[in-house]
Write a protein that holds these residues in place. Structure first.
Motif, PDB file in Angstrom:
ATOM      1  N   VAL A  28      -2.364  -2.484   8.789  1.00  0.00           N
ATOM      2  CA  VAL A  28      -1.626  -1.808   7.721  1.00  0.00           C
ATOM      3  C   VAL A  28      -1.956  -2.422   6.370  1.00  0.00           C
ATOM      4  O   VAL A  28      -2.125  -1.712   5.368  1.00  0.00           O
ATOM      5  CB  VAL A  28      -0.112  -1.871   8.008  1.00  0.00           C
ATOM      6  N   LYS A  29      -2.095  -3.733   6.328  1.00  0.00           N
ATOM      7  CA  LYS A  29      -2.400  -4.438   5.074  1.00  0.00           C
ATOM      8  C   LYS A  29      -3.752  -4.006   4.510  1.00  0.00           C
ATOM      9  O   LYS A  29      -3.914  -3.893   3.295  1.00  0.00           O
ATOM     10  CB  LYS A  29      -2.396  -5.942   5.329  1.00  0.00           C
ATOM     11  N   ASP A  30      -4.713  -3.769   5.387  1.00  0.00           N
ATOM     12  CA  ASP A  30      -6.074  -3.448   4.957  1.00  0.00           C
ATOM     13  C   ASP A  30      -6.369  -1.950   4.935  1.00  0.00           C
ATOM     14  O   ASP A  30      -7.498  -1.541   4.661  1.00  0.00           O
ATOM     15  CB  ASP A  30      -7.080  -4.143   5.878  1.00  0.00           C
ATOM     16  N   LEU A  31      -5.362  -1.132   5.221  1.00  0.00           N
ATOM     17  CA  LEU A  31      -5.575   0.308   5.325  1.00  0.00           C
ATOM     18  C   LEU A  31      -5.879   0.929   3.959  1.00  0.00           C
ATOM     19  O   LEU A  31      -5.182   0.677   2.980  1.00  0.00           O
ATOM     20  CB  LEU A  31      -4.327   0.964   5.917  1.00  0.00           C
ATOM     21  N   ASN A  39       0.799  -1.231   0.000  1.00  0.00           N
ATOM     22  CA  ASN A  39       0.000   0.000   0.000  1.00  0.00           C
ATOM     23  C   ASN A  39       0.827   1.274   0.000  1.00  0.00           C
ATOM     24  O   ASN A  39       0.298   2.343  -0.324  1.00  0.00           O
ATOM     25  CB  ASN A  39      -0.916   0.027   1.232  1.00  0.00           C
ATOM     26  N   PHE A  40       2.095   1.176   0.385  1.00  0.00           N
ATOM     27  CA  PHE A  40       2.944   2.361   0.528  1.00  0.00           C
ATOM     28  C   PHE A  40       4.209   2.217  -0.309  1.00  0.00           C
ATOM     29  O   PHE A  40       4.758   1.121  -0.429  1.00  0.00           O
ATOM     30  CB  PHE A  40       3.325   2.573   1.996  1.00  0.00           C
ATOM     31  N   LYS A  41       4.695   3.339  -0.843  1.00  0.00           N
ATOM     32  CA  LYS A  41       5.943   3.312  -1.615  1.00  0.00           C
ATOM     33  C   LYS A  41       7.148   3.136  -0.701  1.00  0.00           C
ATOM     34  O   LYS A  41       8.157   2.552  -1.105  1.00  0.00           O
ATOM     35  CB  LYS A  41       6.086   4.608  -2.418  1.00  0.00           C
ATOM     36  N   LYS A  42       7.050   3.666   0.516  1.00  0.00           N
ATOM     37  CA  LYS A  42       8.173   3.513   1.437  1.00  0.00           C
ATOM     38  C   LYS A  42       7.700   3.573   2.878  1.00  0.00           C
ATOM     39  O   LYS A  42       6.634   4.127   3.186  1.00  0.00           O
ATOM     40  CB  LYS A  42       9.254   4.570   1.191  1.00  0.00           C
ATOM     41  N   GLY A  55       4.415  14.259   5.622  1.00  0.00           N
ATOM     42  CA  GLY A  55       3.063  13.731   5.588  1.00  0.00           C
ATOM     43  C   GLY A  55       3.093  12.245   5.873  1.00  0.00           C
ATOM     44  O   GLY A  55       4.034  11.733   6.471  1.00  0.00           O
ATOM     45  N   GLY A  56       2.063  11.529   5.454  1.00  0.00           N
ATOM     46  CA  GLY A  56       2.061  10.079   5.635  1.00  0.00           C
ATOM     47  C   GLY A  56       1.200   9.628   6.796  1.00  0.00           C
ATOM     48  O   GLY A  56       0.517  10.411   7.457  1.00  0.00           O
ATOM     49  N   ILE A  57       1.263   8.320   7.027  1.00  0.00           N
ATOM     50  CA  ILE A  57       0.491   7.646   8.069  1.00  0.00           C
ATOM     51  C   ILE A  57       1.423   7.272   9.207  1.00  0.00           C
ATOM     52  O   ILE A  57       2.518   6.748   8.985  1.00  0.00           O
ATOM     53  CB  ILE A  57      -0.174   6.376   7.500  1.00  0.00           C
ATOM     54  N   LEU A  58       0.984   7.515  10.443  1.00  0.00           N
ATOM     55  CA  LEU A  58       1.768   7.156  11.620  1.00  0.00           C
ATOM     56  C   LEU A  58       1.351   5.780  12.136  1.00  0.00           C
ATOM     57  O   LEU A  58       0.169   5.533  12.397  1.00  0.00           O
ATOM     58  CB  LEU A  58       1.560   8.175  12.742  1.00  0.00           C
ATOM     59  N   ALA A  59       2.335   4.891  12.295  1.00  0.00           N
ATOM     60  CA  ALA A  59       2.096   3.566  12.863  1.00  0.00           C
ATOM     61  C   ALA A  59       3.123   3.329  13.963  1.00  0.00           C
ATOM     62  O   ALA A  59       4.316   3.605  13.773  1.00  0.00           O
ATOM     63  CB  ALA A  59       2.221   2.480  11.795  1.00  0.00           C
TER      64      ALA A  59
END
Length: 228
Positions: A79-82, A34-37, A55-59
């Motif tokens: 994360v897989k289903d985000l 789902n993410f490039k990096k 930016g981006g998603i915080l995990a």
């Protein structure tokens, strides 16, 4: 080719495979669908600063629990289903991301879910020494990392003609061959019991699955991206 198994610190200046089976390695590996990096970091404060910058998603988590103010925990299932239009995941964890900080060799990320693929990619990348490095839990041995490392080492040894395996690596391969026993050990580990108490049973199940993705992450310039 020299092939070894280590705990927390790599003995190779060539290629290292970081293994944090429950859960950072699986989260990173599956996030790349789902993410490039993925940008690993070492404190919550650093994570917030990186989000302000990129930016981006915080995990992230500490003690298995999702950090306050973060979008998701260190959860490969989540994360897989985000569903998101953002292409960067910023990740901080108790163990796996900490191990990356001191690695100076070429580093790949390994887990049960990509054991075969990361083993084969490490052979492509290495010239003399592959070291599989167990992250452990707060400085202590973790059986799930040992067994996932054994699965990775099995695929390396199976596909490398000139392979000099350390006895520690050999023992991990032998321990990983009975998949039924391996899954029982995963679910009975300290880490798994803690995660199940925190309602992350789906993560434990997912992290114990063998070879469900071809994704392999490589660590370069403080970022993780697909190794093609």
């Amino acid at each position: 080719m020299n092939v070894t198994l280590s705990f927390e610190e790599t003995s190779s200046n060539d290629v290292s495979i970081m293994v944090d089976a429950l859960r950072a390695s699986s989260t990173i590996t599956l996030a790349l669908d789902n993410f490039k990096k993925v940008i690993p970091c070492f404190t919550a404060e650093e994570a917030f600063n990186l989000k302000d910058q990129f930016g981006g998603i915080l995990a992230g988590e500490r003690g298995g629990k999702q950090l306050e103010g973060f979008d998701v925990g260190n959860s490969p299932s989540a994360v897989k289903d985000l569903k998101t239009s953002k292409d960067i995941l910023i990740l901080t964890t108790s163990n796996g991301t900490r191990i990356l900080e001191n690695m100076t060799s070429k580093v790949l990320i390994g887990s049960m879910v990509n054991a075969k693929s990361v083993g084969l990619k490490s052979i492509e990348l290495a010239s003399e020494h592959i070291d599989v490095v167990m992250a452990g839990v707060r400085g202590e041995f973790a059986i799930e990392d040992y067994l996932a490392s054994g699965e990775i080492l099995y695929w390396i040894s199976k596909n490398l003609n000139d392979c000099e395996l350390s006895e520690y690596a050999q023992s991990a391969i032998l321990a990983s061959r009975d998949y039924k026993s391996l899954k029982e050990a995963f679910f009975n580990s300290r880490s798994a019991k803690r995660l199940i108490e925190l309602n992350y049973l789906d993560d434990v199940e997912l992290c114990s699955m063998k070879n469900i993705t071809d994704n392999v992450a490589i660590y370069k310039n403080n970022e993780l991206s697909l190794y093609i």
